[in-house]
Every structure is written in C-alpha cells, then in structure tokens.
Design a protein around this motif. Sequence first.
Motif, short mmCIF file in Angstrom:
data_model
loop_
_atom_site.label_atom_id
_atom_site.label_comp_id
_atom_site.label_asym_id
_atom_site.label_seq_id
_atom_site.Cartn_x
_atom_site.Cartn_y
_atom_site.Cartn_z
N PRO A 15 30.84 -7.53 -45.51
CA PRO A 15 31.72 -6.50 -44.93
C PRO A 15 31.13 -5.84 -43.68
CG PRO A 15 31.59 -6.25 -47.31
CD PRO A 15 30.56 -7.27 -46.94
N ILE A 16 32.03 -5.31 -42.82
CA ILE A 16 31.57 -4.56 -41.64
C ILE A 16 31.78 -3.05 -41.86
CG2 ILE A 16 31.79 -6.41 -39.93
CD1 ILE A 16 34.53 -5.17 -39.15
N GLY A 17 31.96 -2.65 -43.07
CA GLY A 17 32.14 -1.23 -43.36
C GLY A 17 32.70 -1.04 -44.76
N ILE A 93 26.57 -14.10 -35.18
CA ILE A 93 27.36 -13.44 -34.13
C ILE A 93 26.65 -12.13 -33.79
CG2 ILE A 93 29.61 -12.42 -33.52
CD1 ILE A 93 29.69 -15.47 -33.80
N SER A 94 25.91 -12.15 -32.67
CA SER A 94 25.02 -11.05 -32.28
C SER A 94 24.11 -10.67 -33.44
CB SER A 94 25.82 -9.81 -31.82
OG SER A 94 26.50 -10.09 -30.65
N ASP A 95 23.78 -11.61 -34.24
CA ASP A 95 22.93 -11.44 -35.42
C ASP A 95 22.13 -12.72 -35.62
OD1 ASP A 95 23.29 -8.93 -36.46
OD2 ASP A 95 24.98 -9.46 -37.73
N THR A 194 37.45 -0.71 -40.30
CA THR A 194 37.46 -0.76 -41.78
C THR A 194 36.80 0.46 -42.45
OG1 THR A 194 35.40 -1.96 -42.31
CG2 THR A 194 37.30 -3.33 -41.73
N LYS A 195 36.37 1.43 -41.63
CA LYS A 195 35.70 2.61 -42.23
C LYS A 195 36.65 3.82 -42.19
CE LYS A 195 31.32 1.05 -40.37
NZ LYS A 195 30.11 1.45 -39.70
N MET A 196 36.18 4.93 -42.73
CA MET A 196 37.02 6.11 -42.86
C MET A 196 37.57 6.59 -41.50
SD MET A 196 36.23 9.76 -44.55
CE MET A 196 35.54 9.13 -46.04
N GLY A 217 29.51 6.12 -34.01
CA GLY A 217 29.77 4.98 -34.90
C GLY A 217 29.66 3.64 -34.19
N GLU A 218 30.14 2.62 -34.88
CA GLU A 218 30.04 1.27 -34.32
C GLU A 218 31.29 0.97 -33.50
OE1 GLU A 218 27.44 -1.43 -36.64
OE2 GLU A 218 28.80 -0.71 -38.20
N MET A 219 31.10 0.26 -32.40
CA MET A 219 32.26 0.07 -31.52
C MET A 219 32.28 -1.27 -30.80
SD MET A 219 31.06 3.09 -28.99
CE MET A 219 30.98 4.25 -30.34
N VAL A 220 33.50 -1.69 -30.52
CA VAL A 220 33.74 -2.94 -29.78
C VAL A 220 34.65 -2.59 -28.61
CG1 VAL A 220 34.64 -5.29 -29.92
CG2 VAL A 220 33.72 -4.22 -31.97
N1 SAM Z 1 27.59 -10.01 -36.98
C1 SAM Z 1 28.41 -8.86 -36.71
C2 SAM Z 1 29.86 -9.30 -36.64
O1 SAM Z 1 30.22 -10.31 -37.23
O2 SAM Z 1 30.67 -8.60 -36.02
C3 SAM Z 1 27.94 -8.11 -35.50
C4 SAM Z 1 26.56 -7.59 -35.60
S1 SAM Z 1 26.01 -6.70 -34.19
C5 SAM Z 1 24.31 -6.51 -34.51
C6 SAM Z 1 26.55 -5.09 -34.50
C7 SAM Z 1 27.68 -4.65 -33.56
O3 SAM Z 1 28.91 -5.12 -34.03
C8 SAM Z 1 27.85 -3.15 -33.46
O4 SAM Z 1 26.97 -2.57 -32.52
C9 SAM Z 1 29.29 -3.03 -33.01
O5 SAM Z 1 29.40 -3.29 -31.64
C10 SAM Z 1 29.92 -4.18 -33.80
N2 SAM Z 1 30.40 -3.71 -35.11
C11 SAM Z 1 29.91 -4.00 -36.32
N3 SAM Z 1 30.63 -3.37 -37.29
C12 SAM Z 1 31.61 -2.69 -36.66
C13 SAM Z 1 32.67 -1.85 -37.09
N4 SAM Z 1 32.86 -1.58 -38.38
N5 SAM Z 1 33.48 -1.32 -36.16
C14 SAM Z 1 33.30 -1.57 -34.85
N6 SAM Z 1 32.32 -2.36 -34.39
C15 SAM Z 1 31.48 -2.91 -35.26
#
Ligand code: SAM
Length: 281
Positions: A15-17, A93-95, A194-196, A217-220
């Motif tokens: 999960p991403i959140g 993916i960036s990991d 996917t987060k609050m 927070g995390e951003m794209v």
């Molecule tokens: N492998 C991960 C993927 O599949 O998306 C990405 C890992 S990279 C180290 C982390 C970056 O992904 C964060 O700095 C942000 O840009 C993005 N990211 C990860 N989770 C996110 C989320 N819940 N919302 C927005 N961006 C997110």
Amino acid sequence: MEDRKEGVLYLVATPIGNLDDITLRAIKVLEESDLIAAEDTRHTLKLLNHLNISKPMISYHRHNEEFRCDFLIKELKEGKNIALVSDAGTPGISDPGEEIVKACIGENIKVVPIPGACAMINALITSGISTKEFCFFGFLPLNKKNRKEKLEEIKNINKTIILYEAPHKIKSTLEDLKTILDKNRKVVLAREITKMYEEFIRGNIDTILEKADNLKGEMVLIIEGNLEEKENELNNLSLDEHYNYYEEQGFSKKDIIKKIAKDRNVNKNEIYKQFINKEEV
Ligand code: SAM
C-alpha cells in the motif's frame, strides 16, 4: 507458489497509505515466501503485523543493494522464494529493485510481479490530464547541472509528465518548473493519495505555487505535455497521417476535421474537401 529447484523472486507491491490496498495474491505470496527482502524492515514489520504474517526479513535498500544482491541470488539458487517489498507502492519505481531484477535475469532466475499500488499511476489517472502517453521522471536530480538539463528536457516533452517530490523540496521544484512552463500549462498536485488528507490541487503552476508553503505529506506532480510541441509534431505529418492520429483516438470524422483545421490554423472546409469521400468512423 511454484515448485522449482531454484527459487523465484516476487516483486510485491504494498500500500501507499491505506493498508487495505494490498491484493489477496500479495498477501499469499508474503505468507508463503521463505524470506522477505524489505527496503526498511521496521516499516514492513508494521504491514506484516497488520496482516498477521511472521516471516524472516532482510534489508535491501539503496545503500546495500550491491552486496545484498549476491546474498539474495545465493538464497534463490538454493531454492528459496523471496518477496521483495519497498516501503510503499511498487518496488523498482523510485525504489530499490532494479539491481536484483537484473541480477536474477542474468542468473536465469524467475522474476514475478505481484501488481498493486503505485503513486504515479494513481495520481495520473485522477489528474484529468491526458493518460494516453506519459513520461515518468521520478525525483528531479539535486545536482544543479543535471537538474537544469532535466528541466530543459521536460520543457519540450509533448506527453504528460510525472514527477515525485518530497514536501520540503516542493516549493523550489515548483519555482524551477515555473521557469520552463508557460502559464497555461495544466498542473495537478496529487497529495497523500489513499490517506485521510488525500487532495488533488488542479490548476497551473501558479495555482500550485500559491499553496506551496503549506503543502505537507507525500506528493506527485502531473504536468500537461507541451502542446505546442505536439502541434508542431502533428503538423509535420501528412494530412492522412494527421487524420489517422485522431481516428485512432476514436474521434468522429466531423471532429477530426475540426481538430486538424485547428491544429493547422486553416478553415475547416479546406480540410473537409480533402476527406469528402472518407467514410465516417
Ligand atoms: N515505489 C513507490 C511507488 O510505487 O509509487 C514510490 C516510492 S518513492 C521513494 C516515494 C515517493 O512516491 C514520494 O516522495 C511521493 O512523491 C510518492 N508517493 C508515495 N506515496 C504517495 C502517496 N500516498 N501520495 C502521493 N504521493 C506518494
């Protein structure tokens, strides 16, 4: 899980959140693997606890990727099945992930993807910006020269552009992007997917910059491609090729003629005459 002499490397998306965003297959693979290689074992332990899974873990991150590869290959050759996970989303993916995948391919070891969450894909599909063609750049380089070169490259790309960024660097990245993007370019910042506090800020570079001081927070970032470049590219096609380009996207004959006329800045009757006998799609 396969019964082979050699083990299999599973690339498991997590999960991403929202912890519910994990597939049944991913859970099964984590349960049945002999070893989990995790970017951060403490982080993955939280997920495993949530899933009631107890497994041996080993760290596999950017700083030990090279020597850990040798160990993981040895384990795989001895028949162990290994699940590779990163802190969030899709490994590689960036990991970390790319190196062990290459090493497995080199050693003829099977690599299997276990699909799931990926921040860039979910930001893209929600952005409202074209999903037909896109370029993912991950994080912009920090080195000044490399960053400048990357920004120059981005400037002329006619496909949707996707960037990852950390909250403490978003302002300077937006300021750098402002120097290469025209005012009308659509930009979407997808935050905390996917987060609050999930949020999609849509507008142009200025709209996002206005809010940059309070972005957490995390951003794209999703950026519309350079449409001028796209127009130039289209106008270099023959009329038939130009027609086919839109036809493949499912537009009707009427709309295609309108679009070609607009791209070429000519009266649509002129274009209509060229395609008068063409059948309606
Ligand atoms: N492998 C991960 C993927 O599949 O998306 C990405 C890992 S990279 C180290 C982390 C970056 O992904 C964060 O700095 C942000 O840009 C993005 N990211 C990860 N989770 C996110 C989320 N819940 N919302 C927005 N961006 C997110």
